[in-house]
Scaffold this active site. Structure first.
Site, short mmCIF file in Angstrom:
data_model
loop_
_atom_site.label_atom_id
_atom_site.label_comp_id
_atom_site.label_asym_id
_atom_site.label_seq_id
_atom_site.Cartn_x
_atom_site.Cartn_y
_atom_site.Cartn_z
N LYS A 38 -4.22 33.93 16.24
CA LYS A 38 -2.87 33.16 16.82
C LYS A 38 -3.13 33.01 18.14
O LYS A 38 -2.28 33.29 19.06
CB LYS A 38 -1.60 34.31 16.62
CG LYS A 38 -1.47 34.66 15.01
CD LYS A 38 -0.21 35.53 15.25
CE LYS A 38 0.14 36.26 13.66
NZ LYS A 38 -0.35 35.24 12.34
N CYS A 39 -4.00 32.11 18.53
CA CYS A 39 -4.51 31.82 19.90
C CYS A 39 -4.65 30.35 20.17
O CYS A 39 -4.80 29.79 18.77
CB CYS A 39 -5.86 32.46 20.20
SG CYS A 39 -6.44 32.00 21.92
N GLY A 40 -4.42 29.85 21.36
CA GLY A 40 -4.55 28.30 21.50
C GLY A 40 -5.85 27.78 21.14
O GLY A 40 -6.08 26.84 20.76
#
Length: 168
Positions: A38-40
């Site tokens: 769930k990271c950029g």
């Protein structure tokens, strides 16, 4: 594992909590990446998978190992099973994604402690700064390169090919 002298001495845990002996990768070239769902930077899974498929097809001695980490903004909170499912469903990941680890701090995975000591980051920093930091390990078990999260996987192709061309 304070006595470890090369990459191949470590046995991190796989997604089921079993030892994953890196000795099995002796003589191979391995890209290590601390990942998060769930990271950029999560879309880098796509680039990593393409790099893995392209290079592994012509160089079966090239591997990528993903190590999920929840230390940066709690961006990988799921269980190992949930992380595996996410990687496969969303990005078709076929390279090994091992068990979730810490990469910094008192509970850091010993492999990452070793990687950081072998190849400190910018200005000699020995901590991983964020998700999707990358380490390249050559056939000799030594760290050949370290790249920040912002480095796109496809830009590493030349360095990886150079490591693949090197003899032990």
């Amino acid at each position: 594992m304070a006595s470890a002298t090369s990459f191949y001495d470590f046995k991190p845990k796989d997604k089921r909590g079993q030892e994953y002996s890196l000795a099995d990768l002796k003589g191979k070239v391995v890209l290590i990446v601390n990942t998060a769902s769930k990271c950029g930077f999560t879309p880098q899974f796509e680039g990593l998978e393409k790099l893995y498929k392209d290079l592994h097809a012509t160089h079966p001695d090239f591997y990528i190992l993903g190590f999920p980490c929840n230390q940066f903004g709690s961006q990988d909170p799921g269980t190992n099973d949930q992380i595996q499912e996410f990687c496969q469903l969303n990005y078709g990941v076929t390279f090994p994604v091992l068990g979730k680890v810490d990469v910094n701090g008192d509970k850091a995975e010993p492999l990452f402690e070793w990687l950081k000591n072998e190849k400190p980051g910018l200005m000699g920093l020995k901590r991983v700064k964020w998700n999707f930091e990358k380490f390249l390990v050559g056939r000799d078990g030594k760290v050949k390169g370290r790249w920040a999260s912002t480095t796109k996987p496809e830009s590493l192709r030349g360095e990886i090919e150079k490591a693949l061309a090197a003899k032990v």
